[in-house]
Design a protein around this motif. Sequence first.
Motif, PDB file in Angstrom:
ATOM      1  N   THR A  19      -2.529  10.965   4.968  1.00 41.72           N
ATOM      2  CA  THR A  19      -4.874  11.075   4.707  1.00 41.72           C
ATOM      3  C   THR A  19      -4.250  12.834   5.402  1.00 41.72           C
ATOM      4  O   THR A  19      -3.758  12.943   6.070  1.00 41.72           O
ATOM      5  CB  THR A  19      -5.753   9.883   4.388  1.00 41.72           C
ATOM      6  OG1 THR A  19      -6.081  10.351   6.148  1.00 41.72           O
ATOM      7  CG2 THR A  19      -4.928   9.122   3.842  1.00 41.72           C
ATOM      8  N   ALA A  79       0.672  -1.248  -0.030  1.00 41.89           N
ATOM      9  CA  ALA A  79      -0.012   0.172  -0.201  1.00 41.89           C
ATOM     10  C   ALA A  79       0.757   0.964   0.063  1.00 41.89           C
ATOM     11  O   ALA A  79       0.879   2.360  -0.633  1.00 41.89           O
ATOM     12  CB  ALA A  79      -0.957   0.292   1.173  1.00 41.89           C
ATOM     13  N   ALA A 130       1.210   3.835  -3.607  1.00 43.94           N
ATOM     14  CA  ALA A 130       0.630   5.339  -3.166  1.00 43.94           C
ATOM     15  C   ALA A 130       2.182   6.256  -3.545  1.00 43.94           C
ATOM     16  O   ALA A 130       1.241   7.281  -4.309  1.00 43.94           O
ATOM     17  CB  ALA A 130       0.610   5.903  -1.470  1.00 43.94           C
ATOM     18  N   ARG A 165      -6.858   6.809  -2.172  1.00 47.48           N
ATOM     19  CA  ARG A 165      -6.192   6.111  -0.715  1.00 47.48           C
ATOM     20  C   ARG A 165      -6.489   4.529  -0.600  1.00 47.48           C
ATOM     21  O   ARG A 165      -6.772   3.953  -1.199  1.00 47.48           O
ATOM     22  CB  ARG A 165      -7.424   6.928   0.784  1.00 47.48           C
ATOM     23  CG  ARG A 165      -7.006   5.869   2.011  1.00 47.48           C
ATOM     24  CD  ARG A 165      -7.238   5.711   3.316  1.00 47.48           C
ATOM     25  NE  ARG A 165      -8.132   5.136   3.125  1.00 47.48           N
ATOM     26  CZ  ARG A 165      -9.060   4.460   3.881  1.00 47.48           C
ATOM     27  NH1 ARG A 165      -8.480   4.888   6.038  1.00 47.48           N
ATOM     28  NH2 ARG A 165     -10.446   3.801   3.875  1.00 47.48           N
ATOM     29  N   PHE A 166      -4.628   4.479  -0.914  1.00 47.07           N
ATOM     30  CA  PHE A 166      -4.778   3.471  -0.881  1.00 47.07           C
ATOM     31  C   PHE A 166      -4.325   2.849   0.846  1.00 47.07           C
ATOM     32  O   PHE A 166      -3.556   3.464   1.993  1.00 47.07           O
ATOM     33  CB  PHE A 166      -2.625   3.257  -1.581  1.00 47.07           C
ATOM     34  CG  PHE A 166      -3.112   3.625  -2.654  1.00 47.07           C
ATOM     35  CD1 PHE A 166      -3.037   2.221  -2.871  1.00 47.07           C
ATOM     36  CD2 PHE A 166      -2.643   4.256  -2.896  1.00 47.07           C
ATOM     37  CE1 PHE A 166      -2.958   2.292  -4.946  1.00 47.07           C
ATOM     38  CE2 PHE A 166      -2.962   4.932  -4.486  1.00 47.07           C
ATOM     39  CZ  PHE A 166      -3.085   3.860  -5.533  1.00 47.07           C
ATOM     40  N   CYS A 167      -4.294   1.854   1.142  1.00 46.13           N
ATOM     41  CA  CYS A 167      -4.595   0.815   2.480  1.00 46.13           C
ATOM     42  C   CYS A 167      -4.259  -0.460   2.673  1.00 46.13           C
ATOM     43  O   CYS A 167      -5.567  -1.000   2.301  1.00 46.13           O
ATOM     44  CB  CYS A 167      -7.010   1.320   2.865  1.00 46.13           C
ATOM     45  SG  CYS A 167      -7.222   0.915   4.812  1.00 46.13           S
ATOM     46  N   TYR A 222      -2.187   6.934   2.210  1.00 45.54           N
ATOM     47  CA  TYR A 222      -2.020   5.935   2.971  1.00 45.54           C
ATOM     48  C   TYR A 222      -2.140   5.431   3.858  1.00 45.54           C
ATOM     49  O   TYR A 222      -2.111   6.706   4.579  1.00 45.54           O
ATOM     50  CB  TYR A 222      -1.036   5.058   2.143  1.00 45.54           C
ATOM     51  CG  TYR A 222       0.367   5.619   2.523  1.00 45.54           C
ATOM     52  CD1 TYR A 222       0.745   4.858   4.085  1.00 45.54           C
ATOM     53  CD2 TYR A 222       1.119   7.184   2.295  1.00 45.54           C
ATOM     54  CE1 TYR A 222       2.479   5.812   4.348  1.00 45.54           C
ATOM     55  CE2 TYR A 222       2.389   7.154   3.514  1.00 45.54           C
ATOM     56  CZ  TYR A 222       2.360   6.600   3.911  1.00 45.54           C
ATOM     57  OH  TYR A 222       3.754   7.373   4.580  1.00 45.54           O
TER      58      TYR A 222
END
Length: 614
Positions: free
Chosen positions: A136, A107, A111, A143-145, A128
Motif C-alpha cells: 500500500t 486478499a 487485489a 485496500r484488501f486486508c 493489499y
Amino acid sequence: MAAQLGLTEESGLSPGEPELAVNPFDGLPLSSRYYELLEQRRALPIWAARFTFLEQLESSPSGVVIVSGEPGSGKSTQIPQWCAEFALARGFQESRVTVTQPYPLAALSLALQVADEMDLTLGHEVGYSIPQEDCTGPQTLLRFCWDRLLLQEVASTRGTGAWDVLVLDEAQERSVASDLLQGLLRDARLGNLPEDPKVVVVTDPGLEPKLQAFWGNPPVVRVPSGPGRCPTPVYRDAVPTDRVEAACQAVLELCRKEAPGDVLVYLPSEEEISLCCESLSREVGTLTIQGPPPRVLPLHPGHSQAAQAVYEDTDSGARKIVVTHWLADFSFSLPSIRHVIDSGLELRSVYNPQIRAESQVLRPISKCQAEARRLRARGAPPGSCLCLYPKSFQELEAPPLPQPRVCEENLSPLVLLLKRRQIAEPGECHFLDRPAPEALMQALEDLDYLAALDDNGHLSDLGVILSEFPLPPELAKALLASCEFECVDEMLTLAAMLTAAPGFTRPPLCAEEAALRRALEHADGDHSSLIQVYEAFLQSGPRHRWEWKLPAPNPQARGPALPILLLPKPPGSRQAPTVGALPQFLRFQRQLPFHCFRDSTTDAGGVGSSILPE
C-alpha cells in the motif's frame, strides 16, 4: 446517490467513441483492456443489483448493508469497486475503503484482479496488506486486508485502522477476526471510527437470517442467481478407502472422455493435495487425447506464489485441473470450471481448552459448503459434480453451516486484544455465536500465567507489550524471554517458522527424500530442527529441491517482531536485546519453556519470572 456517480460504467462509453474517458481515480485515460473487462463485469449476476446496492448504502439508517449472494456471482470483486466509487462521489477526504478477507491468499488474489478491472496500479490506488507484505502507499484508496491484520491494527496503539467504508467479505467463513469485528462494530466500541461509517457485510444466503437478526434488520441486497443450471450431484455408494486415488481416477476419466471445461478437485488436506498433484502430473502425460496435456495446479496457502496461475489463460488451450481444499469453498471463483470432484471432508485444527492443545480433526463439510462446491459447476449446459461419498453421509453427518472458528480456536489472542483496547470484557462482547465460558476462562487463565494481567484483571505492562506482537501470547512471551537469555536471533527464526506454512507437507516418498529430511533433523528436537531448516535454506539458496520438495522459508517472516523487540526493556528483563548473536543453543533451549510449557513462565508469586535453574 447512484445517479450522481457519473462514472464510466454508467456512461456507456466505448473505445470507438470520440470522447476519451478518464479514470476518475487517477485522472488517466482508460485503456482498451478496461472496456474488455467491463463487458465481462456487466455479465456477472451481481451487476443487476448495482443501483440497489448504492442506494441502500447511502440511505441505510444504521450505515450497515448486508449483501447476500451465491459463490461466483461477483460479490468479492464488484462490491469493493462500487464502495470506492461511492466514497469518491460522496467527497470523503481520503476515500479509504478497506475490504477484509478471511485468508491472506484471497486478499492478495482479489487485489490483483480488482486493480486490473479498475485500470489502476497495484500498490498505488489499490493495495493489499497480508502477513509479511504490505503493498500500500499514501495514494491507496482501496485496500484488501487479512481480517486478523485489521483487528490487530484496531487494537494497536500504533495502527489506526482508519476507513470510510468497511467491507467484511465472506462472513459465512466465520473467522474469529470477522466475528469479533462485527461484534465490536455492533456495539460501537471502536474509538477510531470515522464520523459516518459505512459497513458492508457480504455473505452466503445460508447465513443471511442470522446476520439480519444480529445487526437489527438492516437493508439486505440479494444477488440474483447466475445463468445456467446447477448439475445434479452424482454420489458414490460408499466412501473410498483411498480418497486421493479415487479423485485421480475420476479426473483421468473426465480427461479420457474429453468433456469440455476445467476441473476442480476438493480434498481435505494439503498433504493429499500434494499427493494428488504429483500423481496426476505423472498420469496426464500418458493420456491419448487431442490437444496439449492438462495442467495440474495446487491451490492452498502453502503454494501462495502459484495462486494466480489458476486465473491465467493458457495460450495452448490446455485444460486446468485445480486441486484445493476448504480454501476455495467460497473464495477463488473460476468461471472456466465445469466439473467438480468433492471428497466431502475437511481437515481443520481444533483447539481443546481442557488439554490446551490443538489437534487435526477430519470431519464432514457443512451442507452450505457442499452446495457452494456444487454451484462451481453451474452453466448452460450444466457441468458435472461427483461426490466421493454416499448421499446419506451428507444428510446425516453434515451440519447446516460451517462451524464458527471462535468456538474452535485458542481465545487467548482474542482476549488479549480486547483487554488491549479496553473495548469490553470478554463476557460482555457480542458474538454471532458465543464461545464456551470455559474457553474464555481458560484464555484469561493463560494470560494470567503469562503475567499479562495484573491483580485487577487489567493488562499489565508486560501484557501491553505482548499485545503488540503479531504472534500468539505464549510465543510473544518466549520471544521477550530470549532477550534475557541472549538468543533473540534463534527465537526470531523459530517464531517465524512456527507461524509460517509447515516445512514438511507430507511423508517422504522415496529413500532420497527420506535422506534429505534426516539431514535437516536436529538431535535436540523439533524446534532446533526448524531453525536448522531455515539456516540450511539461507546457506543453499533457492535451489530446485526447495521449490518442489520443501516449501522455501520466507526470511521476511522475522521482520514484524524486530521493531517491537527494540522498544524499551520489558519488565523483568535484565539485558537489552542482542539480535544477531552467535548461535547459543544452550541458552536457546533454556528459554524454550516460556513457549512450550505454560507453568514454566511463572514463579510462586505469579509475576512471570523464569524458574529455570541457573
